[in-house]
Design an enzyme around this catalytic site. Structure first.
Site: not given
Length: 763
Positions: A112, A437, A603, A698, A730
């Protein structure tokens, strides 16, 4: 005369043209020359917009092909050794390889950008030999001048911030790296000066964090070198996101301007101004318009603040600007035709913030009477929102006050819960699962679009979602996963989905912002008191569980993540917003448990993102963040297993808080940082269930079994195999089906090998 400026403009385009161009290029649907031309058109259109609105100092060089930190690394030829690079301008193939990975090489770490929801690519300095490959700020300046007649303000990340955010060097080597980069920065500035540039914006947001005396000496050396290299160039030393630390030292640096955040750092910066004043030989960049929030500025209050500032800075030495880059807000309100009038009237996206800056500049230069009509309109708009019934739900406030007045706790400690859960589930050693997901194909997105447009009935859409769940329950069983998920095919976004079903939220049609790379999110707007209205996830989760004998996790987004990934109201504290969310989500957790779902994942990937930049404020934030999570999860049975997930961040300084969340199992992103998080557990015993992601989702590559095996072995040197779970980093929403299935098969294969090894060692 006071001038106006911004620190940067959203690169994604009003209709996400930038994102679409990137993804078309990556997919091989756009040739490189056409790609460059499309991005040029987008870039110039942004400059034209600022010029037409009347912004005086327009930033150039803030535009990026992916990320501004990666741009800086590429400009200096800092390319990880695992990529093929022979010097010179970094090719797009290498540039995007660093960001996204290739079949042969893993991507660089992503984390981040300070305390925002934007994520940057972490430069890797190990083995690099920096050289100036191209003067990106100069190229941007010349393009704006030649194409549009704009005398732009080039933007560059300062050397101390760049190095502090990099990895791959020892602490004692920082000064050596400064020595290597200083000549390159000096060359950039000299070439800008030779071209006739007046102002250059050097971003040093690291100055709002804690610095030591050595850092101050480094700053003095850096900016003295710059002053000597380009004495005619005017440097705006730009800070943002908070108030400046070591203000008394910073104002003595040999620069011509200092930019201060007078929104998020207003209190601290004003205290510094009161104590030290402001140098008479410098220009103040007054960051008075919020570059991170979407609420209309209270223009009368802003004028009053600017008049307060005038005690220390004369008008001829004042630039009115955004508090940070407008990268963090949506582009324009122009297409938002569905918002309630009282809400839309109180909003300001990037384009509206340009107007606010120009109005404030006019108000200071010509007097408030010159913008009297606009001031009156602003007052009316803000008052209309304040009077909204959604902001005055006393029933919600009383209920939240009652539950938050006590310390929320599970009825039994983890050691006892763990035994009950083991008896209930009988899971193997090193159980496997995913984060939630699964790939959302073009068919999934099309079905959702047809349903939203009313072309599909509710029953047809629900049938389609059930077909997707059927497919992926079967695939998960075939792959060999131990704990399954329903796949989240009904969800657009992990925050937006819940916001749409809770009271107190509103949604834009086109309020997109960049999260990382081409990944854009459309944050909900929390404008009122938050309330639970009906179960949100029970139907799909219960259906999935009916299709398998293996446990299926219920999947929720936690209160802190929903808050941090939304645009939140600014009339009550963030702590109170978090508790309102926790109370609403608690009711969903209880509904899942009542429906027979015995594993529930809440989450919290964004807890670390909201951590205040000031150390003295961090403990309080973590305390109420942990409390909000426990308010959400503490009422379930001891045999109900609570999972959570965190990603993208360094956690070494908050391991205690993670443990205090008291989740039965936590999964944490670690593969993209190449296992460095594991160091956190070498000195900190962790006694709860934990999974450290074993591959990076990713990156569009299928990781090898050996890579995951290495990650597992490294983790189990410091973590208990009996409490360890194996999972990807993730969710897998953005990946393709084929690569997802193959990657998960590799993960299960690596797990089987690990079980054979560790089942023997723990007997």
């Amino acid at each position: 005369m006071v001038k106006s400026s911004i620190l940067g403009y959203p690169r994604i385009g009003a209709q996400r043209e930038w994102k679409k161009a990137l993804e078309a290029y990556w997919a091989g649907k756009l040739e490189e020359a056409a790609f460059h031309e499309q991005l040029r058109e987008i870039r110039l259109s942004h400059l034209i917009k600022q010029k037409e609105q009347g912004i005086d100092l327009i930033p150039v060089g803030d535009f990026s092909y992916y990320d501004q930190v990666l741009d800086t690394a590429a400009m200096f030829g800092i390319v990880p050794q695992r990529f093929t690079y022979d010097g010179g301008t970094v090719p797009l193939s290498v540039y995007y390889g660093i960001a996204r990975g290739t079949k042969e090489a893993t991507a660089s770490e992503m984390t981040k950008w300070f305390n925002t929801n934007y994520h940057y690519i972490v430069p890797e300095l190990d083995g690099a030999a920096p050289a100036l490959t191209e003067n990106k700020p100069l190229i941007a300046y010349k393009e704006a001048k030649e194409a549009l007649g704009i005398e732009g303000k080039p933007v560059i990340i300062g050397p101390l911030t760049f190095l502090k955010l990099s990895k791959g060097y020892k602490e004692g080597e920082l000064d050596q790296w400064i020595e290597q980069l200083l000549p390159l920065y000096s060359q950039i500035l000299q070439e800008l000066s030779n071209e006739g540039v007046e102002w250059v914006q050097v971003d040093e947001p690291i100055l709002v964090t804690k610095l030591d005396s050595q850092d101050i000496q480094r700053l003095q050396k850096i900016y003295s070198t710059f002053a000597a290299a380009a004495p005619k160039l005017r440097i705006m030393l730009q800070t943002y996101f908070e108030s400046v630390e070591n203000y008394g030292d910073i104002i003595q640096l040999p620069v011509q301007g200092i930019g201060l955040d007078l929104v998020h750092g207003y209190s601290g910066n004003v205290k510094s101004l009161e104590k030290y004043g402001f140098p008479q030989d410098k220009v103040l960049g007054a960051g008075i318009i919020d570059g991170r929030g979407i609420w209309k500025a209270a223009l009368r209050d802003k004028l009053a603040q600017l008049q307060e500032i005038s005690k220390w800075v004369s008008e001829d030495r004042l630039i009115i600007q955004s508090s940070c880059s407008l990268l963090h807000v949506p582009v324009s309100l122009a297409s938002e035709i569905a918002l309630a009038p009282e809400l839309k009237g109180a909003l300001a996206f990037a384009d509206e913030k340009l107007i606010e800056l120009v109005l404030l500049t006019k108000g200071i230069n010509q007097g408030s009477e010159a913008i009297q009509a606009e001031l009156d309109d602003c007052d009316v708009a803000l008052s209309a929102l304040e009077q909204s019934p959604d902001r005055k739900r006393n029933d919600i406030r009383e209920q939240v006050a009652a539950i938050s007045s006590v310390n929320p706790e599970r009825s039994q400690p983890f050691s006892k819960r763990h035994l009950l859960q083991q008896d209930k589930w009988n899971l193997p050693l090193l159980p496997t699962t995913t984060i939630g997901s699964f790939p959302q194909s073009a068919d999934v997105r099309k079905a959702r679009r047809l349903w939203r447009k009313g072309e599909w009935s509710d029953s047809k859409y629900e049938g389609f979602i059930e077909e997707q769940i059927d497919t992926w329950i079967h695939l998960q069983e075939e792959i060999g996963l131990d704990v399954l998920v329903h796949g989240e095919f009904e969800r657009t976004d992990m925050v937006e989905f819940f916001g749409e079903k809770l009271g107190g939220f509103a949604f834009t049609q086109n309020g997109w912002v960049q999260s990382y790379g081409s990944r854009c999110v459309k944050p909900p707007v929390i404008f009122g008191d938050i309330r639970f209205e009906e179960p949100m996830t029970v139907k799909e989760t219960k259906y999935a569980q009916s299709k398998t004998s293996r446990p299926v996790k219920g999947m929720l987004t936690g209160p802190i993540t929903i808050m941090n990934w939304s645009f939140v109201r600014d009339d009550i504290s963030r702590e109170q917003i978090a508790y309102q969310l926790a109370y609403a989500l608690r009711q969903e957790v209880e509904a899942l448990e009542l429906a027979g779902i015995g594993m529930i994942q809440v989450d919290e990937p964004a807890v670390r993102e909201g951590l205040p930049l000031k150390e003295e404020e961090q403990a309080e934030y973590l305390a109420w963040s942990v409390k909000a999570f426990r308010l959400t999860t503490s009422t379930v049975k001891d045999s109900t297993q609570i999972h959570t997930h965190m990603c993208y961040c360094e956690f070494h300084d908050m391991i205690d808080s993670i443990e205090d969340m008291d989740a039965d199992v936590i999964s944490i992103e670690t593969s993209r940082s190449h296992g460095e998080l594991i160091h956190s557990f070498e000195d900190n015993t962790y006694k709860l269930g934990i999974g450290l992601g074993v591959y990076d989702i990713h990156s569009p590559r299928v990781p090898k079994v050996e890579e995951m095996t290495s990650m597992i072995d490294r983790a189990l040197r410091v973590l208990d195999p009996k409490l360890f779970w194996i999972n990807p980093d993730c969710g897998l929403k953005t990946r393709g089906t084929e690569e997802t299935v193959q990657s998960l098969k590799h993960m299960v294969e690596a797990t089987k090998a690990a079980r054979e090894k560790y089942e023997v060692s723990i007997k």
